[in-house]
Scaffold this active site. Structure first.
Site, PDB file in Angstrom:
ATOM      1  N   ARG A   1     -16.516  -2.212  -2.546  1.00 38.22           N
ATOM      2  CA  ARG A   1     -15.507  -1.303  -3.129  1.00 38.22           C
ATOM      3  C   ARG A   1     -16.397   0.288  -3.229  1.00 38.22           C
ATOM      4  NH1 ARG A   1     -10.965  -3.342  -4.166  1.00 38.22           N
ATOM      5  NH2 ARG A   1     -10.725  -5.640  -4.468  1.00 38.22           N
ATOM      6  N   GLY A   2     -17.320   0.430  -2.267  1.00 37.90           N
ATOM      7  CA  GLY A   2     -18.042   1.712  -2.304  1.00 37.90           C
ATOM      8  C   GLY A   2     -19.458   1.505  -2.938  1.00 37.90           C
ATOM      9  N   PHE A   3     -19.616   0.480  -3.652  1.00 42.00           N
ATOM     10  CA  PHE A   3     -20.814   0.166  -4.346  1.00 42.00           C
ATOM     11  C   PHE A   3     -22.180   0.154  -3.327  1.00 42.00           C
ATOM     12  CE2 PHE A   3     -24.226  -2.602  -6.080  1.00 42.00           C
ATOM     13  CZ  PHE A   3     -24.620  -1.933  -7.020  1.00 42.00           C
ATOM     14  N   LEU A   4     -21.831  -0.434  -2.225  1.00 42.85           N
ATOM     15  CA  LEU A   4     -23.043  -0.516  -1.306  1.00 42.85           C
ATOM     16  C   LEU A   4     -23.233   0.538  -0.439  1.00 42.85           C
ATOM     17  CD1 LEU A   4     -22.874  -4.310  -0.527  1.00 42.85           C
ATOM     18  CD2 LEU A   4     -24.752  -3.071  -2.047  1.00 42.85           C
TER      19      LEU A   4
ATOM     20  N   SER B   1     -12.843  -5.313   1.493  1.00 38.28           N
ATOM     21  CA  SER B   1     -13.856  -4.628   0.555  1.00 38.28           C
ATOM     22  C   SER B   1     -15.584  -5.236   0.792  1.00 38.28           C
ATOM     23  CB  SER B   1     -13.703  -5.137  -0.756  1.00 38.28           C
ATOM     24  OG  SER B   1     -12.456  -4.620  -1.117  1.00 38.28           O
ATOM     25  N   PRO B   2     -15.698  -4.892   2.245  1.00 38.71           N
ATOM     26  CA  PRO B   2     -16.986  -5.397   2.765  1.00 38.71           C
ATOM     27  C   PRO B   2     -18.169  -4.719   2.338  1.00 38.71           C
ATOM     28  CG  PRO B   2     -15.932  -4.259   4.444  1.00 38.71           C
ATOM     29  CD  PRO B   2     -14.847  -4.584   3.303  1.00 38.71           C
TER      30      PRO B   2
ATOM     31  N   TYR C   1       0.888  -1.101   0.127  1.00 43.68           N
ATOM     32  CA  TYR C   1      -0.053  -0.074  -0.077  1.00 43.68           C
ATOM     33  C   TYR C   1       0.899   1.218   0.061  1.00 43.68           C
ATOM     34  CZ  TYR C   1      -3.650  -3.446   1.436  1.00 43.68           C
ATOM     35  OH  TYR C   1      -4.350  -4.619   1.681  1.00 43.68           O
TER      36      TYR C   1
END
Length: 333
Positions: free
Chosen positions: A209-212, A205-206, A55
């Site tokens: 990746r921001g979609f939810l 990514s729970p 990272y």
């Protein structure tokens, strides 16, 4: 904050994935903003922090080390080796997967220095280097345990078969893999293998990746945002996936929580051995995420969530061909 078991540690049920502060989703945040997010998490009861050599090509470990050194006894520290940046010779770095024992040990020495600590509590093999037997890479990690430089060993993005081979060399405390409503690959085999072996499961990514968290403007993503390479975020696929959100948001409203809290609560309800590690650059988003520990979901709502968002309703693979070739996780037919 509630706690859960991870190997010999009791850690917060929701940890903090630190990657976003330095890597993958756009330019790194300022050191001041990174410090604000890290210390707010600690203040709110988070005591499980996850970073990696990859990272920011070391920058994230450096940030975590600088900010968290005065509080080192208050949290469980996880980092990763086996995938890192290598200098091209022109001042730039390129990502490489290298699981050779000598590289793992060198990466650990660098990580200890950057993290300003004498020991890393949980050290993952970030990717299995398929050119190196998993037994050799885990053997190197077990040497680091015996030397007192790491306490426990983890694996990332591996199959049940690879986990069993590794566990035969040294107990594996945790497996970390992408897991959310829209990425259910762990349910094929590795989650069950973890339970048979007593290995905790750490879900990265729970919130998909921001979609939810709500609609993303994919056209506005940074040029280097990794989601630009992911098939689910390709314009046509993303337009199809957006059609899932109105019903999903309605379920969040029914549960009395935010969309991101619903995604995290679903994971927490899937098993006491599952530890989500959402990442964020925003204190407000962080506080919203952490409140998911108090969200209660009934069986009927869980079933409707899973019927709405699953491998049959999500359009597009989670990774492109290159990234898929680098992981060892089981895939749906």
């Amino acid at each position: 904050m509630k706690h859960r078991k991870l190997g010999p540690f009791n850690v917060s049920a929701i940890g903090l994935g630190c990657m976003n502060l330095s890597h993958a989703y756009g330019p790194p945040v300022s050191a001041e903003q990174g410090e604000r997010v890290l210390l707010t998490a600690l203040d709110q009861g988070v005591d499980f922090f996850d970073t990696a050599a990859l990272y920011g090509f070391g920058a994230n470990e450096t940030l975590v080390g600088q900010v968290m050194k005065p509080h080192r006894q208050k949290f469980t520290l996880a980092s990763k080796c086996g995938m890192q940046g290598v200098d091209r010779g022109d001042g730039t770095q390129v990502r490489v997967i290298d699981g050779r024992p000598e590289t793992i040990k060198k990466t650990c020495e660098d990580a200890l220095r950057r993290l300003k600590t004498d020991v890393i509590d949980l050290y993952y093999l970030h990717r299995w280097d398929k050119q190196v037997p998993i037994e050799d890479s885990v053997g190197a990690l077990s040497d680091l345990v015996r030397q007192g430089k790491i306490q426990t060993i983890g694996l990332s993005e591996v199959s049940a078969n690879t986990l069993r081979k590794a566990h035969a060399v040294h107990p594996i405390a945790a497996v970390q893999t992408e897991y959310s409503l829209w990425t259910r690959n762990p349910e094929i085999a590795v989650l069950q293998a973890c339970r048979e072996l007593g290995t905790a499961f750490v879900a990265f990514s729970p919130v998909a990746r921001g979609f939810l968290c709500g609609p993303l403007d994919i056209a506005a993503l940074d040029a280097k945002d990794i989601r630009r390479t992911m098939p689910r975020f390709a314009p046509a696929n993303y337009a199809a996936n957006l059609k899932l959100l109105p019903a999903y948001n309605a379920l969040a409203q029914e549960a009395g929580c935010s969309p991101s809290q619903l995604a995290l609560a679903w994971l927490l309800h899937k098993g006491e051995d599952i530890l989500p590690i959402p990442g964020t650059t925003s204190v407000d988003h962080l506080l919203d995420d952490l409140a998911a520990v108090d969200v209660q979901l009934g069986a009927d709502l869980m079933n409707r969530l899973e019927a709405l968002i699953n491998p049959n309703t999500v359009v597009g693979d989670r990774y492109n061909d290159q990234a898929n070739s680098e992981v060892d996780t089981e895939v749906f037919a």
